[in-house]
Design a protein around this motif. Structure first.
Motif, PDB file in Angstrom:
ATOM      1  N   SER A  97       7.177  -3.399   2.796  1.00  0.00           N
ATOM      2  CA  SER A  97       8.060  -2.971   1.713  1.00  0.00           C
ATOM      3  C   SER A  97       8.214  -1.475   1.846  1.00  0.00           C
ATOM      4  CB  SER A  97       7.477  -3.316   0.345  1.00  0.00           C
ATOM      5  OG  SER A  97       7.593  -4.685   0.075  1.00  0.00           O
ATOM      6  N   ASP A  98       9.427  -1.011   1.901  1.00  0.00           N
ATOM      7  CA  ASP A  98       9.711   0.415   2.088  1.00  0.00           C
ATOM      8  C   ASP A  98       8.962   0.956   3.316  1.00  0.00           C
ATOM      9  OD1 ASP A  98      11.140   2.656   1.398  1.00  0.00           O
ATOM     10  OD2 ASP A  98       9.766   3.292  -0.194  1.00  0.00           O
ATOM     11  N   ARG A  99       8.910   0.118   4.366  1.00  0.00           N
ATOM     12  CA  ARG A  99       8.243   0.431   5.645  1.00  0.00           C
ATOM     13  C   ARG A  99       6.728   0.609   5.506  1.00  0.00           C
ATOM     14  NH1 ARG A  99      12.765   3.415   5.429  1.00  0.00           N
ATOM     15  NH2 ARG A  99      11.683   5.373   5.148  1.00  0.00           N
ATOM     16  N   ARG A 100       6.165   0.130   4.420  1.00  0.00           N
ATOM     17  CA  ARG A 100       4.716   0.228   4.215  1.00  0.00           C
ATOM     18  C   ARG A 100       4.091  -1.164   4.240  1.00  0.00           C
ATOM     19  NH1 ARG A 100       6.751   4.652   2.253  1.00  0.00           N
ATOM     20  NH2 ARG A 100       5.583   6.527   1.839  1.00  0.00           N
TER      21      ARG A 100
ATOM     22  N   THR B 278      -2.963  -0.670  -5.673  1.00  0.00           N
ATOM     23  CA  THR B 278      -3.689  -0.005  -6.768  1.00  0.00           C
ATOM     24  C   THR B 278      -3.651  -0.855  -8.037  1.00  0.00           C
ATOM     25  OG1 THR B 278      -3.086   2.138  -5.844  1.00  0.00           O
ATOM     26  CG2 THR B 278      -3.833   2.130  -8.117  1.00  0.00           C
ATOM     27  N   LEU B 279      -2.482  -1.400  -8.376  1.00  0.00           N
ATOM     28  CA  LEU B 279      -2.337  -2.256  -9.559  1.00  0.00           C
ATOM     29  C   LEU B 279      -3.244  -3.476  -9.451  1.00  0.00           C
ATOM     30  CD1 LEU B 279      -0.783  -3.212 -12.158  1.00  0.00           C
ATOM     31  CD2 LEU B 279       0.854  -4.285 -10.586  1.00  0.00           C
ATOM     32  N   PHE B 280      -3.206  -4.143  -8.320  1.00  0.00           N
ATOM     33  CA  PHE B 280      -4.001  -5.357  -8.147  1.00  0.00           C
ATOM     34  C   PHE B 280      -5.501  -5.051  -8.112  1.00  0.00           C
ATOM     35  CE2 PHE B 280       0.075  -7.147  -7.113  1.00  0.00           C
ATOM     36  CZ  PHE B 280      -0.033  -8.510  -7.403  1.00  0.00           C
ATOM     37  N   GLU B 281      -5.884  -3.991  -7.438  1.00  0.00           N
ATOM     38  CA  GLU B 281      -7.311  -3.654  -7.374  1.00  0.00           C
ATOM     39  C   GLU B 281      -7.849  -3.292  -8.749  1.00  0.00           C
ATOM     40  OE1 GLU B 281      -7.687  -2.259  -2.718  1.00  0.00           O
ATOM     41  OE2 GLU B 281      -7.073  -0.766  -4.207  1.00  0.00           O
ATOM     42  N   ALA B 282      -7.054  -2.639  -9.575  1.00  0.00           N
ATOM     43  CA  ALA B 282      -7.478  -2.299 -10.938  1.00  0.00           C
ATOM     44  C   ALA B 282      -7.701  -3.560 -11.775  1.00  0.00           C
ATOM     45  CB  ALA B 282      -6.451  -1.387 -11.604  1.00  0.00           C
ATOM     46  N   ALA B 283      -7.050  -4.651 -11.396  1.00  0.00           N
ATOM     47  CA  ALA B 283      -7.204  -5.919 -12.105  1.00  0.00           C
ATOM     48  C   ALA B 283      -8.304  -6.792 -11.502  1.00  0.00           C
ATOM     49  CB  ALA B 283      -5.877  -6.672 -12.110  1.00  0.00           C
TER      50      ALA B 283
ATOM     51  N   GLU C 148       0.875  -1.179   0.000  1.00  0.00           N
ATOM     52  CA  GLU C 148       0.000   0.000   0.000  1.00  0.00           C
ATOM     53  C   GLU C 148       0.908   1.223   0.000  1.00  0.00           C
ATOM     54  OE1 GLU C 148      -2.182   2.789  -0.286  1.00  0.00           O
ATOM     55  OE2 GLU C 148      -3.437   0.997  -0.083  1.00  0.00           O
ATOM     56  N   THR C 149       0.904   1.968  -1.086  1.00  0.00           N
ATOM     57  CA  THR C 149       1.837   3.094  -1.222  1.00  0.00           C
ATOM     58  C   THR C 149       1.423   4.319  -0.428  1.00  0.00           C
ATOM     59  OG1 THR C 149       0.725   4.051  -3.140  1.00  0.00           O
ATOM     60  CG2 THR C 149       2.424   2.360  -3.556  1.00  0.00           C
ATOM     61  N   GLU C 150       0.164   4.387  -0.028  1.00  0.00           N
ATOM     62  CA  GLU C 150      -0.361   5.559   0.690  1.00  0.00           C
ATOM     63  C   GLU C 150      -0.128   6.832  -0.107  1.00  0.00           C
ATOM     64  OE1 GLU C 150       1.715   5.304   4.416  1.00  0.00           O
ATOM     65  OE2 GLU C 150       0.793   3.388   4.920  1.00  0.00           O
ATOM     66  N   GLY C 151      -0.129   6.679  -1.444  1.00  0.00           N
ATOM     67  CA  GLY C 151       0.034   7.828  -2.324  1.00  0.00           C
ATOM     68  C   GLY C 151       1.462   8.304  -2.504  1.00  0.00           C
TER      69      GLY C 151
END
Length: 195
Positions: free
Chosen positions: A178-181, A161-166, A144-147
């Motif tokens: 990942s990257d503390r998210r 976002t990528l997965f939800e769009a699919a 989750e990139t949180e924007g």
């Protein structure tokens, strides 16, 4: 309509062109989730390449490749979760249930083709491939990139976002980061009977 042709990763040379184009002895080769930690640490250089060469010769293939014409431009690691030894032992990405799901674990897109829809085409291709192999469902463990913009090394797992769009739905957050998210377990029902 897909801009890129996506096919099962059965051609080792094309897989190598994406996963290790510079011949790095420490390249991951998308093996981190597939084999035990001890085996992963022991394998280096050509031994890792040989392991992937063997996977490409098996059915199902260890993933799908995206092509721009005849040139491989992207990779998506996807296989039955049961064939991913380290993922099966993970304490941070626990299985949801006993359904024999397939798991999407990695995306690699050539820098020349980023932001052109390759990852989306790869994910669609992974879904189609899992469905054609009889998978009842397919999962991913995206961040989750949180924007915010992600560190490129953290983006290999994909974004929610990528997965939800699919068409994938969020099921639950995992303990993985990942990257503390937060990374989420997301799933898409493929309507296939469990084997």
């Amino acid at each position: 309509m897909s801009a890129f042709d996506v096919r099962p990763a059965e051609n080792f040379d094309d897989v190598a062109a994406i996963l290790n184009p510079s011949g790095n002895d420490r390249a991951c080769w998308c093996l981190a989730y597939r084999i035990t930690s001890a085996e992963y640490s022991a394998l280096r250089g050509e031994r890792r390449a040989d392991r992937v060469r063997g996977l490409c010769a098996e059915q199902p293939a260890p993933g799908v490749l995206a092509y721009d014409g005849d040139t491989p431009v992207g990779w998506c690691g996807v296989s039955p979760r049961s064939r991913m030894e380290r993922l099966n032992r993970s304490r941070t990405i626990l299985p949801l249930d006993d359904l024999p799901v397939w798991s999407v674990v990695c995306f690699v897109v050539r820098s020349s083709h980023r932001r052109r829809g390759v990852a989306r085409d790869l994910l669609d291709g992974a879904v189609d491939y899992a469905r054609s192999c009889g998978a009842p469902a397919i999962e991913g463990y995206p961040v989750e990139t949180e924007g915010a913009r992600l560190n490129s090394s953290a983006a290999h797992v994909g974004t929610t976002t990528l997965f939800e769009a699919a068409g994938f739905g969020r099921v639950r957050p995992t303990l993985a980061r990942s990257d503390r998210r937060v990374r989420w377990l997301v799933r898409l029902d493929l309507g296939a009977p469990a084997r």
